[in-house]
Design a protein around this motif. Structure first.
Motif, PDB file in Angstrom:
ATOM      1  N   LYS A 124       0.809  -1.224   0.000  1.00  0.00           N
ATOM      2  CA  LYS A 124       0.000   0.000   0.000  1.00  0.00           C
ATOM      3  C   LYS A 124       0.840   1.270   0.000  1.00  0.00           C
ATOM      4  O   LYS A 124       0.369   2.326  -0.400  1.00  0.00           O
ATOM      5  CB  LYS A 124      -0.922   0.026   1.219  1.00  0.00           C
ATOM      6  CG  LYS A 124      -1.869  -1.147   1.303  1.00  0.00           C
ATOM      7  CD  LYS A 124      -2.963  -1.071   0.270  1.00  0.00           C
ATOM      8  CE  LYS A 124      -3.938  -2.237   0.433  1.00  0.00           C
ATOM      9  NZ  LYS A 124      -4.964  -2.239  -0.598  1.00  0.00           N
ATOM     10  N   SER A 147     -10.511   0.525   5.678  1.00  0.00           N
ATOM     11  CA  SER A 147      -9.435  -0.442   5.439  1.00  0.00           C
ATOM     12  C   SER A 147      -9.650  -1.776   6.134  1.00  0.00           C
ATOM     13  O   SER A 147     -10.269  -1.852   7.193  1.00  0.00           O
ATOM     14  CB  SER A 147      -8.120   0.162   5.920  1.00  0.00           C
ATOM     15  OG  SER A 147      -7.049  -0.709   5.687  1.00  0.00           O
ATOM     16  N   GLY A 149      -6.937  -3.039   7.030  1.00  0.00           N
ATOM     17  CA  GLY A 149      -5.780  -2.951   7.917  1.00  0.00           C
ATOM     18  C   GLY A 149      -4.516  -2.370   7.308  1.00  0.00           C
ATOM     19  O   GLY A 149      -3.865  -1.533   7.915  1.00  0.00           O
ATOM     20  N   GLY A 250      -6.541 -10.574  -5.107  1.00  0.00           N
ATOM     21  CA  GLY A 250      -7.553  -9.559  -5.417  1.00  0.00           C
ATOM     22  C   GLY A 250      -8.540  -9.386  -4.278  1.00  0.00           C
ATOM     23  O   GLY A 250      -9.111 -10.362  -3.768  1.00  0.00           O
ATOM     24  N   GLY A 251      -8.725  -8.128  -3.851  1.00  0.00           N
ATOM     25  CA  GLY A 251      -9.706  -7.807  -2.817  1.00  0.00           C
ATOM     26  C   GLY A 251     -10.583  -6.678  -3.309  1.00  0.00           C
ATOM     27  O   GLY A 251     -11.591  -6.878  -3.974  1.00  0.00           O
ATOM     28  N   ASN A 252     -10.137  -5.439  -3.007  1.00  0.00           N
ATOM     29  CA  ASN A 252     -10.867  -4.265  -3.482  1.00  0.00           C
ATOM     30  C   ASN A 252     -10.519  -3.971  -4.943  1.00  0.00           C
ATOM     31  O   ASN A 252     -11.098  -3.095  -5.561  1.00  0.00           O
ATOM     32  CB  ASN A 252     -10.513  -3.068  -2.588  1.00  0.00           C
ATOM     33  CG  ASN A 252     -11.655  -2.090  -2.435  1.00  0.00           C
ATOM     34  OD1 ASN A 252     -12.814  -2.443  -2.682  1.00  0.00           O
ATOM     35  ND2 ASN A 252     -11.349  -0.878  -2.058  1.00  0.00           N
ATOM     36  N   LEU A 253      -9.518  -4.668  -5.442  1.00  0.00           N
ATOM     37  CA  LEU A 253      -9.092  -4.697  -6.855  1.00  0.00           C
ATOM     38  C   LEU A 253      -8.345  -3.454  -7.336  1.00  0.00           C
ATOM     39  O   LEU A 253      -8.111  -3.301  -8.536  1.00  0.00           O
ATOM     40  CB  LEU A 253     -10.273  -5.020  -7.781  1.00  0.00           C
ATOM     41  CG  LEU A 253     -10.900  -6.396  -7.539  1.00  0.00           C
ATOM     42  CD1 LEU A 253     -12.107  -6.609  -8.467  1.00  0.00           C
ATOM     43  CD2 LEU A 253      -9.895  -7.522  -7.725  1.00  0.00           C
ATOM     44  N   ILE A 312      -8.365  -9.417   2.432  1.00  0.00           N
ATOM     45  CA  ILE A 312      -9.154  -9.464   1.191  1.00  0.00           C
ATOM     46  C   ILE A 312     -10.588  -9.944   1.468  1.00  0.00           C
ATOM     47  O   ILE A 312     -11.241 -10.488   0.592  1.00  0.00           O
ATOM     48  CB  ILE A 312      -8.463 -10.333   0.106  1.00  0.00           C
ATOM     49  CG1 ILE A 312      -8.050 -11.701   0.655  1.00  0.00           C
ATOM     50  CG2 ILE A 312      -7.255  -9.605  -0.462  1.00  0.00           C
ATOM     51  CD1 ILE A 312      -7.535 -12.651  -0.420  1.00  0.00           C
ATOM     52  N   ILE A 314     -13.542  -8.921   1.231  1.00  0.00           N
ATOM     53  CA  ILE A 314     -14.225  -7.817   0.548  1.00  0.00           C
ATOM     54  C   ILE A 314     -15.219  -8.381  -0.461  1.00  0.00           C
ATOM     55  O   ILE A 314     -14.856  -9.224  -1.286  1.00  0.00           O
ATOM     56  CB  ILE A 314     -13.173  -6.918  -0.171  1.00  0.00           C
ATOM     57  CG1 ILE A 314     -12.236  -6.286   0.871  1.00  0.00           C
ATOM     58  CG2 ILE A 314     -13.846  -5.851  -1.035  1.00  0.00           C
ATOM     59  CD1 ILE A 314     -11.075  -5.518   0.320  1.00  0.00           C
ATOM     60  N   THR A 387       1.983  -9.376  -1.063  1.00  0.00           N
ATOM     61  CA  THR A 387       1.515  -8.021  -0.754  1.00  0.00           C
ATOM     62  C   THR A 387       1.807  -7.549   0.675  1.00  0.00           C
ATOM     63  O   THR A 387       1.844  -6.348   0.924  1.00  0.00           O
ATOM     64  CB  THR A 387       0.003  -7.954  -1.010  1.00  0.00           C
ATOM     65  OG1 THR A 387      -0.583  -9.149  -0.466  1.00  0.00           O
ATOM     66  CG2 THR A 387      -0.295  -7.863  -2.488  1.00  0.00           C
ATOM     67  N   GLY A 388       1.951  -8.501   1.607  1.00  0.00           N
ATOM     68  CA  GLY A 388       2.117  -8.083   3.002  1.00  0.00           C
ATOM     69  C   GLY A 388       3.129  -8.932   3.762  1.00  0.00           C
ATOM     70  O   GLY A 388       3.374 -10.108   3.447  1.00  0.00           O
TER      71      GLY A 388
HETATM   72  N1  F0G Z   1      -3.090  -8.253  -0.049  1.00  0.00           N
HETATM   73  C1  F0G Z   1      -3.067  -7.508   1.071  1.00  0.00           C
HETATM   74  C2  F0G Z   1      -2.069  -7.831   2.102  1.00  0.00           C
HETATM   75  C3  F0G Z   1      -3.992  -6.452   1.224  1.00  0.00           C
HETATM   76  O1  F0G Z   1      -3.952  -5.712   2.321  1.00  0.00           O
HETATM   77  C4  F0G Z   1      -4.951  -6.210   0.218  1.00  0.00           C
HETATM   78  C5  F0G Z   1      -5.928  -5.134   0.350  1.00  0.00           C
HETATM   79  C6  F0G Z   1      -4.912  -7.017  -0.929  1.00  0.00           C
HETATM   80  C7  F0G Z   1      -3.971  -8.020  -1.020  1.00  0.00           C
HETATM   81  C8  F0G Z   1      -5.851  -6.828  -2.041  1.00  0.00           C
HETATM   82  O2  F0G Z   1      -5.509  -5.747  -2.839  1.00  0.00           O
HETATM   83  O3  F0G Z   1      -7.625  -4.505  -2.556  1.00  0.00           O
HETATM   84  O4  F0G Z   1      -5.945  -3.849  -4.276  1.00  0.00           O
HETATM   85  O5  F0G Z   1      -7.274  -5.938  -4.539  1.00  0.00           O
HETATM   86  N2  F0G Z   1      -6.066  -4.426   1.389  1.00  0.00           N
HETATM   87  C9  F0G Z   1      -6.912  -3.248   1.487  1.00  0.00           C
HETATM   88  C10 F0G Z   1      -6.710  -2.564   2.825  1.00  0.00           C
HETATM   89  C11 F0G Z   1      -8.315  -3.472   1.134  1.00  0.00           C
HETATM   90  O6  F0G Z   1      -7.611  -1.892   3.319  1.00  0.00           O
HETATM   91  O7  F0G Z   1      -5.615  -2.668   3.366  1.00  0.00           O
HETATM   92  P1  F0G Z   1      -6.664  -4.952  -3.602  1.00  0.00           P
END
Ligand code: F0G
Length: 438
Positions: A124, A147, A149, A250-253, A312, A314, A387-388
């Protein structure tokens, strides 16, 4: 001063001045940044030279690509710097402990781009440095987001750096404590909402418009510009040699949307001559994008989301339309994996000494599934976005290794051992482990 970009509605094509605060077009459509300069605004050679510089704006894996991202006057750029995340070679042929990941995936050439190595521990930060810099340019003094988180942790940190007030809206009891702790520690006003992420998301947009607080969710098109650099930096690290696949959760995309926009621009501007296929992987219990993909994108129905990968969880992704373009443009696909598959794949990534949070492991689980189905070939060059950071969700790690997660593979468990404070007691454990052939 005019900026060298405009905002454009993705459906109507209507253009808006980027100096005007707005998050959507007049009829509610998503907006995107369109740059005025075409062609190559910066050479590959200059990009390479910036890697040697000590100027934070060159060191940043976002602002190094500034001409492609957000050409703002430098005094507005809030940089940590971010990016420059490792790209781990983890294919099955790799001569290191990482090869167990490639073996699990069934792929010979696998790269893991670890976005958990960003300053606040998630991908992020790339979008946030761009978003907060735009907020600074616009003169914002208070910012907000909803969020699961990671966005809130990132925004809280950048807002603190920029000296802005920060409000984060999180679904009560549904995010990892590590992420909540970051937002609190970085000084954000943390508002727990009795509802899920989708409810918090809807609310925050309303709040920002009514109360004149600047919205920094990925509906904000400037966030997407920074987020694009995952793909740009990844391909730069591969010496502009495009992989066959880029796989991401994929979550909020927003991330899928950004990846596609970045790739499309690299292609149109002549930095790359072919496109990778993008595969977005969702958790089975939070898979509205997958369901839509299966319908040939003819319909889209939000759902009540549930998965152990709380990042994710969502059901009504904001960037659905943009993400759909990414999949179509790159001849990509969307897949789902179960919670047990996610946690097993995470244990494999963790055990190799790399580690990631549950949502990130959808990638490895997805690659394995797609390889088994023959969609991804063993010899394909595959890049996955982690991603994290592993420390983002320690509770999920404990639950997995204590055997509390049904359907997961017991062979991957690493149970904490207990011993008396005596040599004899410890000898028993160590002898057993040393004699173990695994
Ligand atoms: N991986 C992690 C660790 C995330 O925190 C998120 C999304 C995603 C994947 C999905 O990515 O939403 O762009 O499709 N986290 C957001 C948040 C929603 O509020 O931290 P995305």
């Amino acid at each position: 001063m005019n900026l060298p970009f405009v905002l454009r509605g993705i459906d109507s094509g209507r253009e808006y001045d980027p100096r005007e605060i707005r998050y959507r077009g007049e009829d509610g459509e998503l907006l995107e940044v369109v740059h005025s300069k075409t062609g190559r605004p910066v050479s590959r050679k200059t990009l390479q030279e910036r890697r040697m510089s000590h100027d934070p704006i060159d060191v940043s894996g976002v602002w190094r690509y500034r001409e492609l991202v957000l050409p703002l006057p430098y005094r507005h750029i809030i940089v940590k710097p971010e990016g420059n995340t490792n790209l781990y070679p983890a294919g099955s042929l790799e001569n290191s402990g990482y090869n167990r990941i490639g073996r699990y995936a069934g792929v010979e050439n696998l790269y893991l781009k670890h976005e958990g190595e960003n300053p606040t521990g998630s991908f992020k930060d790339r979008g946030m440095t761009a978003g907060i810099s735009m907020a600074h340019y616009l003169g914002a003094t208070a910012v907000a987001c909803a969020s699961t988180g990671n966005t809130s942790a990132s925004l809280a940190s950048y807002a603190a750096q920029a000296g802005m007030k920060c409000f984060v809206f999180i679904p009560a009891g549904k995010i990892s404590y590590s992420k909540l702790a970051q937002a609190i520690a970085y000084g954000a006003v943390t508002i727990q909402i009795d509802g899920d992420f989708d409810a918090a998301m809807q609310l925050v947009e309303e709040v920002c418009i009514s109360l004149k607080v600047y919205l920094l969710n990925s509906v904000n098109p400037f966030r997407i510009e920074g987020q694009k650099t995952i793909g740009i930096e990844l391909i730069h690290q591969l010496n502009w040699d495009v992989p066959d696949w880029i796989v991401l959760p994929g979550g909020n995309l927003g991330n899928t949307a950004a990846l596609g926009k970045g790739l499309s621009e690299l292609f149109q501007r002549g930095y790359i001559s072919r496109l990778p296929r993008v595969a977005t992987i969702q958790a089975h219990g939070a898979s509205p994008f997958y369901r839509s993909f299966k319908s040939g994108f003819s319909e889209f129905t939000p759902m009540q989301a549930n998965t152990i990968a709380s990042a994710i969880r969502i059901g009504n992704p904001v960037s659905y339309k943009k993400a759909k373009q990414t999949i179509e443009f790159t001849n990509g696909l969307v897949e789902t994996v179960t919670d047990a598959e996610i946690m097993d794949a995470k244990a494999v990534i963790d055990r190799a000494g790399i580690g990631c949070e549950p949502a990130s492991a959808t990638t490895l689980a997805g690659i394995r599934k797609l390889q088994n189905a023959g969609t991804i070939r063993k010899s394909d060059r595959v890049a996955a976005i982690l991603t994290g950071h592993v420390l983002k969700d320690p509770a999920a790690i404990a639950d997995f290794h204590e055997g509390k997660l049904p359907g997961t593979d017991p062979v991957l468990r690493n149970t904490v051992q207990h011993a008396q404070p005596t040599l004899a007691s410890v000898r028993e454990i160590i002898t057993r482990v040393l004699n173990d052939t695994v």
